[in-house]
Design an enzyme around this catalytic site. Structure first.
Site, short mmCIF file in Angstrom:
data_model
loop_
_atom_site.label_atom_id
_atom_site.label_comp_id
_atom_site.label_asym_id
_atom_site.label_seq_id
_atom_site.Cartn_x
_atom_site.Cartn_y
_atom_site.Cartn_z
N ASP A 166 0.85 -1.19 0.00
CA ASP A 166 0.00 0.00 0.00
C ASP A 166 0.89 1.24 0.00
O ASP A 166 2.08 1.17 0.31
CB ASP A 166 -0.93 0.01 1.22
CG ASP A 166 -0.16 0.04 2.54
OD1 ASP A 166 0.81 -0.73 2.67
OD2 ASP A 166 -0.52 0.84 3.42
N GLU A 185 -0.05 -0.99 5.79
CA GLU A 185 1.03 -0.45 6.63
C GLU A 185 0.89 1.04 6.86
O GLU A 185 1.08 1.53 7.97
CB GLU A 185 2.39 -0.76 5.99
CG GLU A 185 3.58 -0.54 6.93
CD GLU A 185 4.11 0.89 6.96
OE1 GLU A 185 4.89 1.20 7.86
OE2 GLU A 185 3.74 1.72 6.09
N1 BES Z 1 8.71 3.01 5.27
C1 BES Z 1 8.13 3.88 6.23
C2 BES Z 1 8.92 3.98 7.49
C3 BES Z 1 10.32 4.48 7.31
C4 BES Z 1 10.59 5.54 6.46
C5 BES Z 1 11.31 3.91 8.04
C6 BES Z 1 11.88 5.99 6.33
C7 BES Z 1 12.58 4.37 7.92
C8 BES Z 1 12.87 5.41 7.06
C9 BES Z 1 6.72 3.40 6.54
O1 BES Z 1 6.04 3.07 5.39
C10 BES Z 1 5.94 4.52 7.20
O2 BES Z 1 5.64 5.46 6.54
N2 BES Z 1 5.59 4.37 8.45
C11 BES Z 1 4.65 5.23 9.09
C12 BES Z 1 3.93 4.38 10.09
C13 BES Z 1 2.66 4.96 10.59
C14 BES Z 1 1.67 5.23 9.49
C15 BES Z 1 2.07 4.01 11.61
C16 BES Z 1 5.36 6.40 9.72
O3 BES Z 1 6.51 6.25 10.19
O4 BES Z 1 4.78 7.48 9.72
MN MN Z 2 7.18 1.98 4.15
MN MN Z 3 5.42 4.98 4.45
#
Ligand code: BES
Ligand code: MN
Ligand code: MN
Length: 473
Positions: free
Chosen positions: A100, A165
């Site tokens: 997603d 996610e």
């Molecule tokens: N891939 C990201 C997280 C990420 C980005 C980790 C850059 C390390 C470096 C993930 O898809 C994300 O966006 N996570 C969200 C989680 C939330 C929606 C619960 C976030 O961190 O905002």
């Molecule tokens: Mn991600």
């Molecule tokens: Mn993300």
């Protein structure tokens, strides 16, 4: 056969791999938008089809329904399990990724259609190109290249790919918990490629993530929006209340004004600061790239710690606020403020929620407004996570990076969250490696998200090399 042959095979197929990413980006699998739910389902099917073509045994695990704020229920995307190889003599790698993406509209300020992969100057622009479709496809590409060369993949691979996610991974933890002694039983190592490098050119391995707790602050004053000239001065205004409450939460340099929060943070260990000192990071370039006038500190180690190992609080928006150009003289009747706190070891989402909601209620009583106030946590908080970077799984990842990029990767943490990471660690009891292949300027979640062709293709090589390295453990 040598890794050199694999690298050649991957280079020779780079055009096809880019076309594969183009197909995936064209499916607008936005998990936050109920209207796009069928696209998320389509994306899961698409991935299953591609993994089946590689010989994987695919299963779509139903994930029940999601209740929308208005009470209606819509189906949650199934979780895709795909097993490649079931040789009891081999060890088993679990790979997690998400299919997603964040919402995107051309009108948000994209230079190109976000769902049409557009190549320019060695960059592949498109929503999800970097987060996380590019990395998920890189696994497929790597496996395909190894198969074409008739190289026996030295581990069994179990994929776990989800479609929620970006919306808090609803339902996934329950499914995985049920599979502790099923699908997850014989897993020996886990790997997730869903983070990024600290810079644009040097590879990293990630061994820590912050968690996230999200909050809503609802204030209702009158029954409908009012003319501020006619009614201003006579009513208690919800927006004024809300801005006052939100402004009490942090100082100008980001310090959080909720005392209980700080007591939960793990104290800095001896020698810990030195780890941050030794990381390759140009703080001035970072500032310039962001277009920031100044940073909350210009001390490198302190800045990295503020990004990765201390909590931070961000205000995201206000529902009900007037936000169009021009001047509208309105008193909004009801507003909903939204903010989140990134959490770190040893903060527990439940305890953070209790402390934050109690603090908001206390602030509200100080405000002395008769308006209706409601503060509550949003989707389940994402837990933070950290791993042991001395584990052989990390050594295999480091050797793979070195074999492709010629340099030892830096060991970094991240300020972002991947809520399910700790669940894999706890349920399998095995090490989780975060193996990023994306660059720091990929602009995930933002306008003009991109993945560099170099990162996509060399990243595919890293994954092939990592699979081969795991066979040596
Ligand atoms: N891939 C990201 C997280 C990420 C980005 C980790 C850059 C390390 C470096 C993930 O898809 C994300 O966006 N996570 C969200 C989680 C939330 C929606 C619960 C976030 O961190 O905002
Ligand atoms: Mn991600
Ligand atoms: Mn993300």
């Amino acid at each position: 056969m040598s890794l050199e042959a694999v690298k050649k095979e991957i280079d020779a197929n780079s055009h096809r791999f880019i076309e594969r990413l183009r197909d995936a980006v064209a499916i607008p699998s936005v998990s936050a938008d109920p209207e796009r739910r069928s696209d998320v389902l389509h994306m899961i099917d698409w991935a299953a089809k591609h993994l089946e073509a590689l010989g994987a045994d695919c299963q779509q695990i139903p994930n029940g329904t999601q209740q929308l704020p208005d009470g209606t229920e819509i189906v949650l995307p199934p979780v895709l399990f795909a097993e490649l190889g079931k040789d009891p003599k081999k060890k088993t790698l679990l790979v997690y990724g998400h299919l997603d993406v964040q919402p995107a509209e051309k009108s948000d300020g994209w230079n190109t259609d976000p769902f049409v992969l557009t190549e320019k100057d060695g960059k592949l622009y498109g929503r999800g190109s970097s987060d996380d479709k590019g990395p998920v496809l890189a696994w497929m590409n790597a496996i395909e290249a190894l198969k074409k060369l008739n190289i026996d993949i030295p581990v069994n691979i179990k994929f776990c790919l989800e479609g929620m996610e970006e919306n808090g991974s609803e339902g996934l933890e329950d499914i995985l918990t049920r599979e502790k002694d099923g699908y997850l039983k014989d897993v020996d190592f886990c790997c997730i490629s869903d983070s990024q490098w600290l810079g644009k050119t040097k590879p990293c391995l990630t061994y820590g993530l912050r968690g996230i707790c999200y909050y809503f602050v609802e204030i209702q004053g009158v029954s409908q929006d009012l003319h501020s000239g006619i009614f201003g001065g006579s009513v208690y205004e919800p927006m004024n209340d809300l801005l006052w409450v939100l402004s009490q939460l942090s100082a100008v340099d980001g310090k959080i004004h909720i005392p209980e929060i700080h007591q939960m943070v793990a104290p800095v260990k001896e020698g810990e600061r030195e780890l941050y000192e030794s990381i390759d990071f140009d703080i001035d370039e970072y500032r310039k790239d962001l277009g920031a006038f100044d940073l909350t500190t210009m001390d490198k180690a302190e800045l990295l710690m503020r990004r990765w190992r201390y909590p931070s609080l961000s205000v995201h928006g206000i529902e009900g606020a007037f936000s169009s150009p021009g001047a509208k003289t309105v008193i909004p009747a009801k507003v909903v403020g939204k903010f989140s706190i990134r959490i770190v070891p040893n903060m527990k989402p439940n305890e953070v929620d209790d402390a934050v909601v109690a603090h908001l209620n206390k602030l509200w009583s100080q405000r002395g407004s008769p308006n209706r106030f409601k503060a509550y946590p949003g989707h389940e908080g994402g837990k933070c996570w950290s791993a042991d970077p001395a584990d052989p799984n990390y050594q295999a990842g480091a050797r793979a990076m070195k074999a492709v990029f010629g340099v030892e990767p830096d060991l970094v943490r991240e300020g972002c969250s991947i809520p399910i990471t700790i669940t894999f660690q706890e349920l399998t009891g095995k090490n989780v490696l975060l193996l990023p292949i994306c660059a720091s300027d990929d602009m995930a979640h933002s306008q003009n998200e991109k993945m560099n062709v170099r990162n996509y293709i060399e990243g595919t090589k890293v994954m092939a090399a990592y699979l081969m390295e795991l066979g040596k453990l």
